[in-house]
Design an enzyme around this catalytic site. Structure first.
Site, mmCIF file in Angstrom:
data_model
loop_
_atom_site.group_PDB
_atom_site.id
_atom_site.type_symbol
_atom_site.label_atom_id
_atom_site.label_comp_id
_atom_site.label_asym_id
_atom_site.label_seq_id
_atom_site.Cartn_x
_atom_site.Cartn_y
_atom_site.Cartn_z
ATOM 1 N N GLY A 12 0.808 -1.215 0.000
ATOM 2 C CA GLY A 12 0.000 0.000 0.000
ATOM 3 C C GLY A 12 0.844 1.270 0.000
ATOM 4 N N ARG A 16 -2.346 8.260 3.724
ATOM 5 C CA ARG A 16 -2.870 8.965 4.892
ATOM 6 C C ARG A 16 -1.789 9.287 5.927
ATOM 7 N NH1 ARG A 16 -7.582 5.325 6.984
ATOM 8 N NH2 ARG A 16 -7.480 6.821 8.727
ATOM 9 N N TYR A 101 -0.683 -8.674 7.449
ATOM 10 C CA TYR A 101 -0.588 -7.311 6.919
ATOM 11 C C TYR A 101 0.490 -6.544 7.682
ATOM 12 C CZ TYR A 101 -4.897 -8.208 4.377
ATOM 13 O OH TYR A 101 -5.825 -8.731 3.511
ATOM 14 N N GLY A 102 1.369 -5.892 6.949
ATOM 15 C CA GLY A 102 2.479 -5.181 7.572
ATOM 16 C C GLY A 102 2.068 -4.043 8.462
ATOM 17 N N GLY A 141 -16.224 -5.715 7.210
ATOM 18 C CA GLY A 141 -16.859 -6.879 6.618
ATOM 19 C C GLY A 141 -17.233 -7.874 7.702
ATOM 20 N N LYS A 336 28.501 8.560 27.558
ATOM 21 C CA LYS A 336 28.463 7.949 26.228
ATOM 22 C C LYS A 336 29.669 7.029 26.095
ATOM 23 C CE LYS A 336 30.554 9.069 22.836
ATOM 24 N NZ LYS A 336 31.739 8.499 22.099
ATOM 25 N N ASN A 371 37.088 14.070 24.519
ATOM 26 C CA ASN A 371 37.388 12.812 23.825
ATOM 27 C C ASN A 371 37.546 12.952 22.326
ATOM 28 O OD1 ASN A 371 34.625 13.471 23.807
ATOM 29 N ND2 ASN A 371 34.036 11.370 23.369
#
Length: 453
Positions: A12, A16, A101-102, A141, A336, A371
């Protein structure tokens, strides 16, 4: 168990979403929709996975890599046509086929297994449909079935009678069938409808017309089959996922002071007796050990927090940050790719990057590890029980020895030996009365400027 293959429809255009990113690659809890779905599929060990792609195929193929084969649906002529595109990729495969369905990412592995199991019951259904009963059936449906789940009819809402619209069992679109039955039934699907498309549910009515049994399996959780087609629905899916994860975390022994303000990632791991204060965000790759305390407004990603360690408030742990048992970082500390040893602490206003800090060391306020030289990252090593005074700059590569002291305000560019004191400061100069004379001069100058104006 009979071998099965998964066919995932993701052709698809997702208009949207109004996004340049393929719809099924939008993340929920830091993980793309299709990866949430594939994780559930993989839990059942499929022998093959085929993703049907269309618009944005390059993005999907790059994201999937070798984890699944892809096939192109172009043009896009409906869901039955989409599934047919996978036939060549599955040539020679004679097991079961699960159609997903993804953009329906939260289907549980147990639900998928129940569909496959139903295929092999005594009545040998030609197809199994996953049904659901939403609070408001809207224009879904309908699946008209008896009490045993044998389907009498599949009908689109617009074609249903008033009596059929009163049926609460709705069609999710997900199906299972043997390869032999599936391909033969797909060949007979027509497109005599308002959209001129080939609809997958038609295979059920065709099989029923042949006298075959088709069956419905019903999920007890309608949110499991919710599709995502817009940013609003994406946000709703995120909210749904987070609410479930929060409940799971508390059920497993974590304390969340304000659960609605804590956001987890798909792979967050929490030990027992972990306390999480308000407004904490976990990015991917975080592990928190027993007894740790994550204080308010902290952000963690790719980090390991050890037993009884404390984080924050207002701390940031980036990828590669490791806090060992009893370590502590306080407000406005960032780590980090750094290890903070057992019982070591950096209480406030500190950056530790590409560093190792030994057991029991103390990092004073305003300390930074320098660093990066503009081209390469370099490492700082701080020994056990070292004391780094406030407002110090450790210019990597550099080693600070065990029990060493770096005096406050120092800029250290050479190694410091075990037990040494390093003080790197400019000479302090005092000029008596200089400030008074400066203020007098400037006040007179300002008054003169004012008189001119």
């Amino acid at each position: 168990m009979t071998e099965f293959a998964a066919v995932i429809l993701a052709a698809g255009k997702g208009t949207r979403m109004k996004s340049d990113l393929h719809k099924v690659l939008h993340p929920i809890a830091g993980r793309s929709m299709i990866d949430h779905l594939m994780a559930s599929v993989d839990a059942l060990s499929p022998v093959r996975k085929v993703v049907v792609v269309g618009a944005g195929r390059e993005q999907l193929e790059s994201a999937l890599g070798a984890r699944a084969a892809t096939c192109l649906q172009e043009p896009q002529l409906g869901t039955a046509h989409a599934v047919q595109q996978a036939q060549q990729e599955l040539a020679g495969f004679d097991g079961d086929i699960l159609i997903m369905y993804g953009d329906v990412p939260f289907v549980r592995a147990e639900t998928m297994q129940s569909m496959l199991d139903r295929l092999h019951m005594d009545d040998a259904p030609a197809a199994v449909v996953l049904g659901f009963e939403p609070e408001d059936a809207l224009q879904y449906g309908r699946v008209i079935a008896d009490d045993a789940g044998r389907i009498r009819k599949m009908v689109e809402f617009k074609d249903a009678s008033e009596e059929e619209r009163g049926c609460r069992l709705c069609n999710s679109g997900l199906m299972a069938a043997s390869a032999k039955d599936l391909w033969a039934l797909l060949d007979r699907v027509g497109n005599d409808n308002a959209q001129g498309e080939y609809y997958l549910p038609d295979i059920v009515n065709i099989a029923i017309g042949d006298g075959r049994v088709c069956a419905a399996v019903t999920t007890n959780d309608a949110s499991e089959v919710a599709g995502i087609n817009s940013r609003s629905e994406l946000a709703a899916a995120e909210r749904q996922w987070q609410e479930l994860k929060r409940e799971e975390a508390m059920a497993e022994g974590a304390t969340l002071r304000a659960p609605e303000t804590v956001f987890f990632s798909w792979d967050t791991e929490l030990g027992r007796d972990v306390t999480i204060e308000p407004n904490v965000v976990f990015g991917p790759g975080v592990k928190v050990a027993d007894g740790a305390h994550i204080k308010a407004f902290s952000h963690l990603e790719g980090a390991v927090v050890g037993k009884d360690a404390q984080v924050g408030p207002y701390a940031r742990l980036r990828p590669g940050a490791v806090m060992e048992e009893g370590a502590f970082v306080g407000n406005f500390v960032e780590m980090k790719k750094a290890v903070l040893g057992k019982g070591a602490k950096a209480s406030h206003l500190t950056y530790l990057g590409d560093a190792t800090v030994g057991e029991g060391a103390n990092i004073g306020a305003g300390t930074i590890t320098c660093n990066y030289d503009g081209y390469f990252k370099h490492k700082t090593e701080i020994g056990p029980r070292a004391f780094i005074g406030s407002n110090s700059s450790l210019i990597a590569p550099v080693k600070i020895g065990a029990d060493a002291i770096v005096a406050a305000g120092s800029a250290v560019s050479r190694d410091v030996g075990d037990g040494d004191l390093r003080m790197v400061r400019g000479e302090q100069i005092v000029k008596p009365g200089w400030a008074d004379r400066f203020h007098d001069t400037m006040k007179k100058k300002k008054a003169a400027e004012k008189a001119k104006g």
